[in-house]
Design a protein around this motif. Structure first.
Motif, short mmCIF file in Angstrom:
data_model
loop_
_atom_site.label_atom_id
_atom_site.label_comp_id
_atom_site.label_asym_id
_atom_site.label_seq_id
_atom_site.Cartn_x
_atom_site.Cartn_y
_atom_site.Cartn_z
N VAL A 25 68.65 27.61 93.47
CA VAL A 25 69.83 26.95 92.92
C VAL A 25 69.45 25.67 92.18
O VAL A 25 69.80 25.48 91.01
CB VAL A 25 70.85 26.64 94.04
N VAL A 26 68.75 24.76 92.84
CA VAL A 26 68.51 23.44 92.27
C VAL A 26 67.61 23.53 91.04
O VAL A 26 67.91 22.95 89.99
CB VAL A 26 67.90 22.51 93.34
N VAL A 27 66.49 24.25 91.18
CA VAL A 27 65.56 24.34 90.04
C VAL A 27 66.20 25.03 88.84
O VAL A 27 66.11 24.53 87.71
CB VAL A 27 64.27 25.06 90.50
N PRO A 28 66.91 26.21 88.98
CA PRO A 28 67.58 26.79 87.81
C PRO A 28 68.65 25.89 87.20
O PRO A 28 68.77 25.79 85.98
CB PRO A 28 68.19 28.08 88.36
N LEU A 29 69.44 25.20 88.07
CA LEU A 29 70.45 24.30 87.52
C LEU A 29 69.82 23.13 86.78
O LEU A 29 70.33 22.69 85.74
CB LEU A 29 71.34 23.79 88.66
N LEU A 38 68.70 24.51 83.48
CA LEU A 38 69.86 24.75 82.62
C LEU A 38 70.39 23.45 82.04
O LEU A 38 70.74 23.35 80.86
CB LEU A 38 70.94 25.48 83.42
N TYR A 39 70.45 22.39 82.90
CA TYR A 39 70.96 21.11 82.44
C TYR A 39 70.03 20.50 81.40
O TYR A 39 70.47 19.95 80.39
CB TYR A 39 71.13 20.16 83.63
N ARG A 40 68.71 20.58 81.64
CA ARG A 40 67.76 19.90 80.77
C ARG A 40 67.58 20.62 79.43
O ARG A 40 67.51 19.97 78.38
CB ARG A 40 66.42 19.79 81.49
N TYR A 41 67.50 21.96 79.46
CA TYR A 41 67.14 22.69 78.25
C TYR A 41 68.30 23.39 77.56
O TYR A 41 68.12 23.94 76.49
CB TYR A 41 66.04 23.72 78.58
N VAL A 42 69.50 23.43 78.18
CA VAL A 42 70.65 24.10 77.55
C VAL A 42 71.80 23.13 77.36
O VAL A 42 72.27 22.90 76.23
CB VAL A 42 71.10 25.32 78.39
N LEU A 43 72.28 22.53 78.47
CA LEU A 43 73.48 21.70 78.38
C LEU A 43 73.22 20.40 77.63
O LEU A 43 74.10 19.93 76.88
CB LEU A 43 74.00 21.40 79.79
N THR A 44 72.05 19.78 77.85
CA THR A 44 71.77 18.51 77.16
C THR A 44 71.70 18.68 75.64
O THR A 44 72.36 17.93 74.90
CB THR A 44 70.47 17.91 77.71
N PRO A 45 70.94 19.66 75.08
CA PRO A 45 70.98 19.85 73.62
C PRO A 45 72.36 20.23 73.10
O PRO A 45 72.81 19.75 72.04
CB PRO A 45 69.97 20.98 73.37
N LEU A 46 73.09 21.07 73.88
CA LEU A 46 74.45 21.44 73.45
C LEU A 46 75.37 20.23 73.44
O LEU A 46 76.18 20.05 72.51
CB LEU A 46 74.98 22.53 74.39
#
Length: 373
Positions: free
Chosen positions: A100-104, A107-115
Motif C-alpha cells: 500500500v504505502v510504496v505504491p501510493l 503514484l503520488y511522486r510520478y503521477v499525481l505530482t506532474p498532473l
C-alpha cells in the motif's frame, strides 16, 4: 487482643461536674463493664481465630488463586501477545508497507505530482485570461453603466423632490398636529387621573395587607412561637443537658470498660495459654525428651546403624561382583575378537622432527635449526 500502645490523646479540660454526673457514673460503669467483658472476650477470640484462619487458610488459598489466575489468564495472553500477535502485526505492517504505502508513494511522486503541476499551469493561464477580460472589457463596460445609472438617478430625484414635499406638508397638518393636540390635552390628564387612582388603590391594599400581616404575626407569635420557646427553654434544654451528661458518661464508661475488658481478656488468654501449655505441651515435651529421644538413640545405635552398615557392605560386595562380571565379559569379548579377526596391527611412529615438549635452554644446546645436534 490490643497489645499495641495507643497514641496519646489530648486531655480534656477539667470542667466542674454536677451531682447528677457523679451519681450516675459508678453504676453506669459497673453495668457497662459487666455487659462489655463477655463481648470483648468473644471479640478477642474471633480476632485470634480470624488471624489464624488468615495465616493458615486464606493467605495460602489466595496465593494459590493468584498463581492459578496467572497460569490460566495472564501467561496464555502474554504468550499469545508475544509469540502470535506481535509477529503477525509486524508481518501485516511489512505487507501494508510493501503493498500500500510504496505504491501510493510512487503514484503520488510520478503521477499525481506532474498532473497537479500541469493543472496548476492550465489554471494560471485561465486566470491570466480572465484577468485580462476583466481589466480590458468588463471594467470599462461597468464604468459606463454606472455613469448612466447615476444620471438616471439624478433625474428621478429631481422629479420626486416636489412630490414628497407636498406629501410631507399634508401629513404634518392633517395627522401629526391633531395627534399631538389629542395627546397633550386629552390622554395626558386621563393618564394622570388613572395613575392617581391606582396609587390610592395600592395604598389602600397595602394598609389592609399590613394590618392582616400584623394580626397574623402577633397571633402566630402568641399561639406558636412563645409556647415553642417556653417548651425549648424550660423543658427540652434541661432534658437535653441531662441526656448529654448521661450519654457522655455512658460513652466514657464504654471506653473504660472496653479497655478494662481488653486487659481481662488478655489475662484470660494468657491463663488459658499457660494452662494449655502445662496440660498438653509440657507433657508432650517431657515424653519426647525423656522417653522418645533415648529410645530413638537406642534404636539408631542398635538397629539402624548396623542395618545401614550391613546395607553398605552388601552394596559394596554387589558393586565389586558387578565390576568383576563386567571385566570378565570385556575380556571374553576381546578374546573372541582376537580369535576371529586376529591381532590388531601396530601403528608405526613417524619422526616429524618436531620437539615433543618445551625444553630448558642451556649453554650446551640451542633451539635454532643451524645449531641443532
Amino acid at each position: 487482643m490490643e497489645l499495641e500502645k495507643r497514641p496519646a490523646q489530648p486531655q480534656r479540660q477539667a470542667t466542674p461536674e454536677g451531682c447528677l454526673a457523679v451519681a450516675i457514673r459508678i453504676p453506669v460503669r459497673i453495668v457497662v463493664l459487666v455487659l462489655v467483658v463477655p463481648v470483648r472476650m468473644v471479640w478477642d477470640a474471633l480476632v485470634a481465630a480470624g488471624r489464624v484462619l488468615r495465616d493458615t487458610v486464606l493467605r495460602p488459598f489466595g496465593r494459590a488463586l493468584v498463581w492459578l489466575g496467572r497460569a490460566l489468564f495472564v501467561w496464555p495472553f502474554v504468550g499469545l501477545w508475544r509469540y502470535v500477535v506481535v509477529p503477525l502485526g509486524q508481518a501485516l505492517g511489512w505487507l501494508g508497507n510493501v503493498l500500500v504505502v510504496v505504491p501510493l508513494r510512487w503514484l503520488y511522486r510520478y503521477v499525481l505530482t506532474p498532473l497537479g503541476h500541469a493543472l496548476a499551469w492550465v489554471a494560471r493561464g485561465i486566470g491570466a485570461g480572465l484577468a485580462w477580460v476583466y481589466g480590458r472589457v468588463l471594467t470599462p463596460v461597468g464604468h459606463a453603466v454606472r455613469w448612466a445609472l447615476r444620471g438616471l438617478g439624478a433625474v428621478l430625484g429631481a422629479l420626486g423632490l416636489g412630490i414628497f414635499g407636498v406629501l410631507a406638508w399634508l401629513v404634518r397638518h392633517l395627522v401629526l398636529v391633531p395627534v399631538g393636540w389629542l395627546y397633550t390635552w386629552v390622554l395626558t390628564p386621563v393618564g394622570h387621573a388613572i395613575a392617581w387612582c391606582a396609587r390610592g388603590l395600592v395604598w389602600t391594599l397595602g394598609m389592609i395587607v399590613t394590618g392582616v400581616g400584623t394580626a397574623l404575626y402577633w397571633g402566630s407569635r402568641v399561639l406558636f412561637v412563645l409556647p415553642a420557646l417556653a417548651l425549648w427553654r424550660w423543658i427540652l434544654v434541661p432534658v437535653g443537658r441531662v441526656l448529654a451528661v448521661v450519654g457522655r458518661e455512658v460513652a466514657d464508661a464504654l471506653g473504660h470498660a472496653w479497655r478494662i475488658a481488653g486487659h481481662i481478656s488478655l489475662a484470660v488468654g494468657r491463663f488459658l495459654g499457660t494452662l494449655l501449655r502445662w496440660i498438653f505441651v509440657e507433657p508432650v515435651r517431657w515424653v519426647y525428651r525423656t522417653v522418645l529421644t533415648p529410645v530413638g538413640h537406642v534404636v539408631r545405635d542398635l538397629v539402624l546403624r548396623p542395618a545401614a552398615e550391613a546395607a553398605r557392605s552388601v552394596g559394596r560386595a554387589t558393586r565389586q561382583a558387578l565390576a568383576a562380571a563386567r571385566e570378565s565379559v570385556r575380556q571374553a569379548r576381546a578374546d573372541f575378537r582376537r580369535m576371529v579377526f586376529g591381532e590388531p596391527g601396530q601403528s608405526q611412529k613417524v619422526d616429524r622432527r618436531e620437539p615433543t615438549g618445551a625444553e630448558t635452554r642451556t649453554l650446551g644446546s640451542s633451539t635454532t635449526a643451524l645449531t641443532k645436534d
